[in-house]
Design a protein around this motif. Structure first.
Motif, PDB file in Angstrom:
ATOM      1  N   PHE A   1       0.818  -1.211   0.000  1.00  0.00           N
ATOM      2  CA  PHE A   1       0.000   0.000   0.000  1.00  0.00           C
ATOM      3  C   PHE A   1       0.858   1.270   0.000  1.00  0.00           C
ATOM      4  N   GLY A   2       0.543   2.157  -0.950  1.00  0.00           N
ATOM      5  CA  GLY A   2       1.211   3.446  -1.025  1.00  0.00           C
ATOM      6  C   GLY A   2       2.554   3.437  -1.735  1.00  0.00           C
ATOM      7  N   ARG A   3       3.043   2.266  -2.076  1.00  0.00           N
ATOM      8  CA  ARG A   3       4.332   2.188  -2.766  1.00  0.00           C
ATOM      9  C   ARG A   3       4.137   2.368  -4.269  1.00  0.00           C
ATOM     10  N   PRO A   4       4.898   3.251  -4.858  1.00  0.00           N
ATOM     11  CA  PRO A   4       4.791   3.416  -6.309  1.00  0.00           C
ATOM     12  C   PRO A   4       5.325   2.183  -7.033  1.00  0.00           C
ATOM     13  N   MET A   5       4.625   1.823  -8.079  1.00  0.00           N
ATOM     14  CA  MET A   5       5.076   0.798  -9.021  1.00  0.00           C
ATOM     15  C   MET A   5       5.204  -0.604  -8.423  1.00  0.00           C
ATOM     16  N   GLN A   6       4.554  -0.883  -7.315  1.00  0.00           N
ATOM     17  CA  GLN A   6       4.580  -2.220  -6.705  1.00  0.00           C
ATOM     18  C   GLN A   6       3.177  -2.818  -6.781  1.00  0.00           C
ATOM     19  N   LEU A   7       2.647  -2.885  -7.995  1.00  0.00           N
ATOM     20  CA  LEU A   7       1.273  -3.304  -8.200  1.00  0.00           C
ATOM     21  C   LEU A   7       1.131  -4.817  -8.211  1.00  0.00           C
ATOM     22  N   THR A   8      -0.029  -5.276  -7.772  1.00  0.00           N
ATOM     23  CA  THR A   8      -0.384  -6.679  -7.943  1.00  0.00           C
ATOM     24  C   THR A   8      -0.802  -6.886  -9.394  1.00  0.00           C
ATOM     25  N   THR A   9      -0.999  -8.136  -9.750  1.00  0.00           N
ATOM     26  CA  THR A   9      -1.434  -8.437 -11.110  1.00  0.00           C
ATOM     27  C   THR A   9      -2.769  -7.775 -11.421  1.00  0.00           C
ATOM     28  N   VAL A  10      -3.728  -7.860 -10.512  1.00  0.00           N
ATOM     29  CA  VAL A  10      -5.034  -7.257 -10.789  1.00  0.00           C
ATOM     30  C   VAL A  10      -4.925  -5.741 -10.899  1.00  0.00           C
ATOM     31  N   GLU A  11      -4.083  -5.106 -10.103  1.00  0.00           N
ATOM     32  CA  GLU A  11      -3.905  -3.656 -10.211  1.00  0.00           C
ATOM     33  C   GLU A  11      -3.304  -3.296 -11.569  1.00  0.00           C
ATOM     34  N   ALA A  12      -2.322  -4.054 -12.011  1.00  0.00           N
ATOM     35  CA  ALA A  12      -1.686  -3.784 -13.306  1.00  0.00           C
ATOM     36  C   ALA A  12      -2.683  -3.932 -14.447  1.00  0.00           C
ATOM     37  N   VAL A  13      -3.450  -5.000 -14.430  1.00  0.00           N
ATOM     38  CA  VAL A  13      -4.424  -5.224 -15.500  1.00  0.00           C
ATOM     39  C   VAL A  13      -5.515  -4.154 -15.451  1.00  0.00           C
ATOM     40  N   ALA A  14      -5.984  -3.816 -14.263  1.00  0.00           N
ATOM     41  CA  ALA A  14      -7.005  -2.770 -14.129  1.00  0.00           C
ATOM     42  C   ALA A  14      -6.476  -1.430 -14.635  1.00  0.00           C
ATOM     43  N   ALA A  15      -5.220  -1.124 -14.342  1.00  0.00           N
ATOM     44  CA  ALA A  15      -4.620   0.119 -14.835  1.00  0.00           C
ATOM     45  C   ALA A  15      -4.609   0.137 -16.358  1.00  0.00           C
ATOM     46  N   ALA A  16      -4.222  -0.969 -16.968  1.00  0.00           N
ATOM     47  CA  ALA A  16      -4.215  -1.047 -18.433  1.00  0.00           C
ATOM     48  C   ALA A  16      -5.619  -0.813 -18.985  1.00  0.00           C
ATOM     49  N   LEU A  17      -6.605  -1.443 -18.371  1.00  0.00           N
ATOM     50  CA  LEU A  17      -7.981  -1.263 -18.828  1.00  0.00           C
ATOM     51  C   LEU A  17      -8.407   0.203 -18.713  1.00  0.00           C
ATOM     52  N   CYS A  18      -8.061   0.859 -17.619  1.00  0.00           N
ATOM     53  CA  CYS A  18      -8.398   2.277 -17.457  1.00  0.00           C
ATOM     54  C   CYS A  18      -7.714   3.133 -18.516  1.00  0.00           C
ATOM     55  N   ILE A  19      -6.464   2.862 -18.789  1.00  0.00           N
ATOM     56  CA  ILE A  19      -5.732   3.623 -19.810  1.00  0.00           C
ATOM     57  C   ILE A  19      -6.372   3.415 -21.179  1.00  0.00           C
ATOM     58  N   PHE A  20      -6.953   2.236 -21.393  1.00  0.00           N
ATOM     59  CA  PHE A  20      -7.665   1.950 -22.644  1.00  0.00           C
ATOM     60  C   PHE A  20      -9.093   2.483 -22.643  1.00  0.00           C
ATOM     61  N   GLY A  21      -9.492   3.165 -21.559  1.00  0.00           N
ATOM     62  CA  GLY A  21     -10.831   3.726 -21.485  1.00  0.00           C
ATOM     63  C   GLY A  21     -11.897   2.736 -21.040  1.00  0.00           C
ATOM     64  N   GLU A  22     -11.486   1.626 -20.483  1.00  0.00           N
ATOM     65  CA  GLU A  22     -12.409   0.574 -20.051  1.00  0.00           C
ATOM     66  C   GLU A  22     -12.562   0.578 -18.530  1.00  0.00           C
ATOM     67  N   ASP A  23     -13.006   1.701 -17.988  1.00  0.00           N
ATOM     68  CA  ASP A  23     -13.138   1.858 -16.541  1.00  0.00           C
ATOM     69  C   ASP A  23     -14.099   0.838 -15.930  1.00  0.00           C
TER      70      ASP A  23
ATOM     71  N   TRP B   1      -9.969  -4.093  -1.189  1.00  0.00           N
ATOM     72  CA  TRP B   1      -9.194  -2.874  -1.380  1.00  0.00           C
ATOM     73  C   TRP B   1      -9.208  -2.388  -2.829  1.00  0.00           C
ATOM     74  N   GLY B   2      -9.913  -3.079  -3.720  1.00  0.00           N
ATOM     75  CA  GLY B   2      -9.876  -2.766  -5.152  1.00  0.00           C
ATOM     76  C   GLY B   2     -10.288  -1.353  -5.490  1.00  0.00           C
ATOM     77  N   HIS B   3     -11.383  -0.871  -4.889  1.00  0.00           N
ATOM     78  CA  HIS B   3     -11.839   0.493  -5.178  1.00  0.00           C
ATOM     79  C   HIS B   3     -10.795   1.528  -4.760  1.00  0.00           C
ATOM     80  N   THR B   4     -10.008   1.185  -3.738  1.00  0.00           N
ATOM     81  CA  THR B   4      -8.979   2.115  -3.255  1.00  0.00           C
ATOM     82  C   THR B   4      -7.920   2.354  -4.330  1.00  0.00           C
ATOM     83  N   PHE B   5      -7.601   1.336  -5.118  1.00  0.00           N
ATOM     84  CA  PHE B   5      -6.632   1.510  -6.204  1.00  0.00           C
ATOM     85  C   PHE B   5      -7.117   2.584  -7.172  1.00  0.00           C
ATOM     86  N   LEU B   6      -8.378   2.511  -7.549  1.00  0.00           N
ATOM     87  CA  LEU B   6      -8.922   3.504  -8.484  1.00  0.00           C
ATOM     88  C   LEU B   6      -8.985   4.890  -7.854  1.00  0.00           C
ATOM     89  N   GLU B   7      -9.296   4.971  -6.566  1.00  0.00           N
ATOM     90  CA  GLU B   7      -9.339   6.260  -5.879  1.00  0.00           C
ATOM     91  C   GLU B   7      -7.952   6.888  -5.779  1.00  0.00           C
TER      92      GLU B   7
END
Length: 179
Positions: free
Chosen positions: A109-131, A143-149
């Motif tokens: 938590f709070g560490r830059p660039m230390q994402l779990t697999t689901v966080e990484a995939v969710a980030a890619a989806l958001c960057i692709f506009g698939e929120d 804690w999933g919603h916290t990643f997006l927040e």
């Protein structure tokens, strides 16, 4: 194709999520296994089994951007951070690095660039506009919603970029601020 058709194609796009699974993390904390349990991602035990797609690779030379959204497959490697060296990323595909984001998972938590697999995939989806797709996969984690927040602003800004160069420019703003 008209602009309306392009928008409709993008709006109807669904991404298949694939994970090259190493199995070297605690199975109880493995986000890739949980995604597979809910049929939200396919796990693959070998490079050869893993389909071609955009491979999320922290060692890639190019940043992921909306310009990469024309893929059918988003591919992540699920392994321990200790074994996540560059040699591990021998998967076929277009390798892209995620830009600066902050982890929300309980371990990092709070560490830059230390994402779990689901966080990484969710980030890619958001960057692709698939929120919505990102929210759906993150909803399986308390804690999933916290990643997006935590990453709302950078994800929105990255998703508005035209290409990798623009993503890197925005990322540099966050790095310069020391966030």
């Amino acid at each position: 194709m008209t602009a309306d058709t392009d928008d409709a194609d993008t709006a109807d796009r669904t991404y298949a999520l694939h994970v090259r699974y190493e199995g070297d993390d605690d199975p109880a904390k493995c986000t890739a296994r949980k995604l597979a349990k809910f049929d939200l991602a396919d796990l693959h035990r070998s490079d050869r089994e893993t389909p071609y797609g955009v491979v999320l690779n922290p060692h890639a030379e190019r940043a992921l951007s909306p310009a990469d959204a024309d893929t059918a497959n988003v591919v992540a490697l699920d392994c321990s951070w200790e074994s996540a060296g560059e040699a591990m990323f021998s998967l076929p595909g277009d390798h892209r690095a995620l830009p600066y984001l902050v982890a929300a998972n309980p371990v990092n938590f709070g560490r830059p660039m230390q994402l779990t697999t689901v966080e990484a995939v969710a980030a890619a989806l958001c960057i692709f506009g698939e929120d919505d797709h990102a929210e759906r996969i993150l909803s399986k984690f308390t804690w999933g919603h916290t990643f997006l927040e935590l990453n709302e602003e950078p994800l929105r800004r990255y998703a508005a970029c035209a290409d990798s160069t623009e993503v890197v420019e925005i990322q540099q703003e966050y790095l310069d601020r020391g966030e």
